[in-house]
Design a protein around this motif. Sequence first.
Motif, PDB file in Angstrom:
ATOM      1  N   HIS A  98      49.655  34.503  29.659  1.00  0.00           N
ATOM      2  CA  HIS A  98      50.035  33.600  28.581  1.00  0.00           C
ATOM      3  C   HIS A  98      51.035  32.632  29.174  1.00  0.00           C
ATOM      4  O   HIS A  98      51.976  33.044  29.851  1.00  0.00           O
ATOM      5  CB  HIS A  98      50.659  34.358  27.407  1.00  0.00           C
ATOM      6  CG  HIS A  98      49.731  35.363  26.796  1.00  0.00           C
ATOM      7  ND1 HIS A  98      48.823  35.039  25.824  1.00  0.00           N
ATOM      8  CD2 HIS A  98      49.561  36.674  27.053  1.00  0.00           C
ATOM      9  CE1 HIS A  98      48.131  36.114  25.492  1.00  0.00           C
ATOM     10  NE2 HIS A  98      48.566  37.124  26.233  1.00  0.00           N
ATOM     11  N   VAL A  99      50.846  31.344  28.926  1.00  0.00           N
ATOM     12  CA  VAL A  99      51.689  30.324  29.534  1.00  0.00           C
ATOM     13  C   VAL A  99      52.390  29.515  28.454  1.00  0.00           C
ATOM     14  O   VAL A  99      51.766  29.086  27.480  1.00  0.00           O
ATOM     15  CB  VAL A  99      50.846  29.372  30.421  1.00  0.00           C
ATOM     16  CG1 VAL A  99      51.708  28.272  31.014  1.00  0.00           C
ATOM     17  CG2 VAL A  99      50.140  30.150  31.518  1.00  0.00           C
ATOM     18  N   VAL A 100      53.686  29.317  28.636  1.00  0.00           N
ATOM     19  CA  VAL A 100      54.450  28.374  27.817  1.00  0.00           C
ATOM     20  C   VAL A 100      55.078  27.374  28.784  1.00  0.00           C
ATOM     21  O   VAL A 100      55.248  27.665  29.966  1.00  0.00           O
ATOM     22  CB  VAL A 100      55.522  29.070  26.950  1.00  0.00           C
ATOM     23  CG1 VAL A 100      54.868  29.965  25.907  1.00  0.00           C
ATOM     24  CG2 VAL A 100      56.493  29.861  27.789  1.00  0.00           C
ATOM     25  N   THR A 101      55.404  26.209  28.274  1.00  0.00           N
ATOM     26  CA  THR A 101      55.813  25.131  29.179  1.00  0.00           C
ATOM     27  C   THR A 101      57.309  24.840  29.184  1.00  0.00           C
ATOM     28  O   THR A 101      57.756  23.973  29.931  1.00  0.00           O
ATOM     29  CB  THR A 101      55.055  23.838  28.836  1.00  0.00           C
ATOM     30  OG1 THR A 101      55.298  23.520  27.467  1.00  0.00           O
ATOM     31  CG2 THR A 101      53.565  24.011  29.076  1.00  0.00           C
ATOM     32  N   ASN A 102      58.067  25.533  28.361  1.00  0.00           N
ATOM     33  CA  ASN A 102      59.514  25.314  28.366  1.00  0.00           C
ATOM     34  C   ASN A 102      60.227  26.578  27.904  1.00  0.00           C
ATOM     35  O   ASN A 102      59.614  27.488  27.359  1.00  0.00           O
ATOM     36  CB  ASN A 102      59.890  24.086  27.513  1.00  0.00           C
ATOM     37  CG  ASN A 102      59.587  24.286  26.041  1.00  0.00           C
ATOM     38  OD1 ASN A 102      60.229  25.108  25.378  1.00  0.00           O
ATOM     39  ND2 ASN A 102      58.620  23.552  25.509  1.00  0.00           N
ATOM     40  N   GLY A 103      61.528  26.609  28.134  1.00  0.00           N
ATOM     41  CA  GLY A 103      62.309  27.794  27.821  1.00  0.00           C
ATOM     42  C   GLY A 103      62.413  28.115  26.339  1.00  0.00           C
ATOM     43  O   GLY A 103      62.430  29.288  25.954  1.00  0.00           O
ATOM     44  N   VAL A 104      62.454  27.090  25.502  1.00  0.00           N
ATOM     45  CA  VAL A 104      62.525  27.317  24.054  1.00  0.00           C
ATOM     46  C   VAL A 104      61.254  28.018  23.583  1.00  0.00           C
ATOM     47  O   VAL A 104      61.302  28.996  22.825  1.00  0.00           O
ATOM     48  CB  VAL A 104      62.766  25.985  23.299  1.00  0.00           C
ATOM     49  CG1 VAL A 104      62.624  26.169  21.800  1.00  0.00           C
ATOM     50  CG2 VAL A 104      64.145  25.423  23.639  1.00  0.00           C
ATOM     51  N   ASP A 105      60.099  27.536  24.058  1.00  0.00           N
ATOM     52  CA  ASP A 105      58.833  28.185  23.702  1.00  0.00           C
ATOM     53  C   ASP A 105      58.732  29.591  24.292  1.00  0.00           C
ATOM     54  O   ASP A 105      58.144  30.480  23.678  1.00  0.00           O
ATOM     55  CB  ASP A 105      57.641  27.341  24.159  1.00  0.00           C
ATOM     56  CG  ASP A 105      57.390  26.144  23.252  1.00  0.00           C
ATOM     57  OD1 ASP A 105      57.983  26.080  22.157  1.00  0.00           O
ATOM     58  OD2 ASP A 105      56.596  25.266  23.655  1.00  0.00           O
ATOM     59  N   ALA A 106      59.298  29.780  25.474  1.00  0.00           N
ATOM     60  CA  ALA A 106      59.286  31.120  26.080  1.00  0.00           C
ATOM     61  C   ALA A 106      60.004  32.113  25.171  1.00  0.00           C
ATOM     62  O   ALA A 106      59.503  33.211  24.919  1.00  0.00           O
ATOM     63  CB  ALA A 106      59.937  31.089  27.463  1.00  0.00           C
ATOM     64  N   MET A 107      61.175  31.726  24.681  1.00  0.00           N
ATOM     65  CA  MET A 107      61.922  32.633  23.801  1.00  0.00           C
ATOM     66  C   MET A 107      61.200  32.821  22.467  1.00  0.00           C
ATOM     67  O   MET A 107      61.184  33.934  21.938  1.00  0.00           O
ATOM     68  CB  MET A 107      63.351  32.123  23.600  1.00  0.00           C
ATOM     69  CG  MET A 107      64.218  32.222  24.851  1.00  0.00           C
ATOM     70  SD  MET A 107      64.188  33.845  25.680  1.00  0.00           S
ATOM     71  CE  MET A 107      64.766  34.936  24.371  1.00  0.00           C
ATOM     72  N   ALA A 108      60.596  31.774  21.943  1.00  0.00           N
ATOM     73  CA  ALA A 108      59.831  31.903  20.690  1.00  0.00           C
ATOM     74  C   ALA A 108      58.646  32.848  20.897  1.00  0.00           C
ATOM     75  O   ALA A 108      58.351  33.685  20.033  1.00  0.00           O
ATOM     76  CB  ALA A 108      59.356  30.530  20.214  1.00  0.00           C
ATOM     77  N   PHE A 109      57.969  32.732  22.032  1.00  0.00           N
ATOM     78  CA  PHE A 109      56.852  33.625  22.350  1.00  0.00           C
ATOM     79  C   PHE A 109      57.344  35.073  22.424  1.00  0.00           C
ATOM     80  O   PHE A 109      56.764  35.966  21.808  1.00  0.00           O
ATOM     81  CB  PHE A 109      56.202  33.216  23.674  1.00  0.00           C
ATOM     82  CG  PHE A 109      55.001  34.039  24.033  1.00  0.00           C
ATOM     83  CD1 PHE A 109      53.733  33.634  23.653  1.00  0.00           C
ATOM     84  CD2 PHE A 109      55.129  35.226  24.753  1.00  0.00           C
ATOM     85  CE1 PHE A 109      52.612  34.402  23.976  1.00  0.00           C
ATOM     86  CE2 PHE A 109      54.023  35.993  25.076  1.00  0.00           C
ATOM     87  CZ  PHE A 109      52.760  35.581  24.685  1.00  0.00           C
ATOM     88  N   LEU A 110      58.400  35.293  23.179  1.00  0.00           N
ATOM     89  CA  LEU A 110      58.905  36.655  23.353  1.00  0.00           C
ATOM     90  C   LEU A 110      59.423  37.257  22.053  1.00  0.00           C
ATOM     91  O   LEU A 110      59.282  38.457  21.820  1.00  0.00           O
ATOM     92  CB  LEU A 110      60.004  36.673  24.415  1.00  0.00           C
ATOM     93  CG  LEU A 110      59.526  36.375  25.841  1.00  0.00           C
ATOM     94  CD1 LEU A 110      60.710  36.152  26.764  1.00  0.00           C
ATOM     95  CD2 LEU A 110      58.635  37.497  26.354  1.00  0.00           C
ATOM     96  N   ARG A 111      59.998  36.422  21.204  1.00  0.00           N
ATOM     97  CA  ARG A 111      60.527  36.904  19.915  1.00  0.00           C
ATOM     98  C   ARG A 111      59.509  36.815  18.789  1.00  0.00           C
ATOM     99  O   ARG A 111      59.818  37.140  17.649  1.00  0.00           O
ATOM    100  CB  ARG A 111      61.785  36.108  19.562  1.00  0.00           C
ATOM    101  CG  ARG A 111      62.942  36.435  20.488  1.00  0.00           C
ATOM    102  CD  ARG A 111      64.188  35.668  20.115  1.00  0.00           C
ATOM    103  NE  ARG A 111      65.317  36.106  20.925  1.00  0.00           N
ATOM    104  CZ  ARG A 111      66.295  35.314  21.329  1.00  0.00           C
ATOM    105  NH1 ARG A 111      66.305  34.026  20.986  1.00  0.00           N
ATOM    106  NH2 ARG A 111      67.266  35.802  22.059  1.00  0.00           N
ATOM    107  N   LYS A 112      58.290  36.333  19.116  1.00  0.00           N
ATOM    108  CA  LYS A 112      57.188  36.232  18.147  1.00  0.00           C
ATOM    109  C   LYS A 112      57.570  35.356  16.957  1.00  0.00           C
ATOM    110  O   LYS A 112      57.371  35.715  15.805  1.00  0.00           O
ATOM    111  CB  LYS A 112      56.745  37.611  17.692  1.00  0.00           C
ATOM    112  CG  LYS A 112      56.339  38.530  18.826  1.00  0.00           C
ATOM    113  CD  LYS A 112      56.074  39.938  18.323  1.00  0.00           C
ATOM    114  CE  LYS A 112      55.915  40.935  19.425  1.00  0.00           C
ATOM    115  NZ  LYS A 112      54.792  40.793  20.281  1.00  0.00           N
ATOM    116  N   GLU A 113      58.116  34.187  17.262  1.00  0.00           N
ATOM    117  CA  GLU A 113      58.587  33.270  16.224  1.00  0.00           C
ATOM    118  C   GLU A 113      57.668  32.055  16.106  1.00  0.00           C
ATOM    119  O   GLU A 113      57.053  31.627  17.081  1.00  0.00           O
ATOM    120  CB  GLU A 113      59.997  32.786  16.554  1.00  0.00           C
ATOM    121  CG  GLU A 113      61.024  33.893  16.597  1.00  0.00           C
ATOM    122  CD  GLU A 113      62.372  33.460  17.147  1.00  0.00           C
ATOM    123  OE1 GLU A 113      63.353  34.191  16.913  1.00  0.00           O
ATOM    124  OE2 GLU A 113      62.461  32.409  17.810  1.00  0.00           O
TER     125      GLU A 113
END
Length: 125
Positions: A16-31
């Motif tokens: 699973h790929v995200v392109t920035n740190g904000v999206d990374a945290m949203a992905f990990l926190r399921k937000e």
Amino acid sequence: MTREAFEDNKVRNTLHVVTNGVDAMAFLRKEGDHAGAPTPDLVLLDLNLPRMDGREVLAAVKDDPELRRIPVVVLTTSEAEEDVLRSYSLHANAYVTKPVDFERFIDVVRQIDDFFVSVVRLPRG
């Protein structure tokens, strides 16, 4: 490049790929848009992310009781000793410098996959 290496290498894990740190945290926190995201078994983290750099993501992951058990491999272009030291002080599980050569990069991705799938025992879900 990582996605291509996973495809070329027939890596056993889903990427699973995200392109920035904000999206990374949203992905990990399921937000937000990532509400249905799976909890990853491993995070490959670039230090040079926009919006929230990899060091900030690493600190946030390791400070979060729900996320800190997820192994984080810093996979970045930086060879700077200060980045290596800071990453480990933020509790990175490994620090790997991305090779410039694509064939060598595929080999590095294969080794990471082999180690975290075949060698290491990770906690369940």
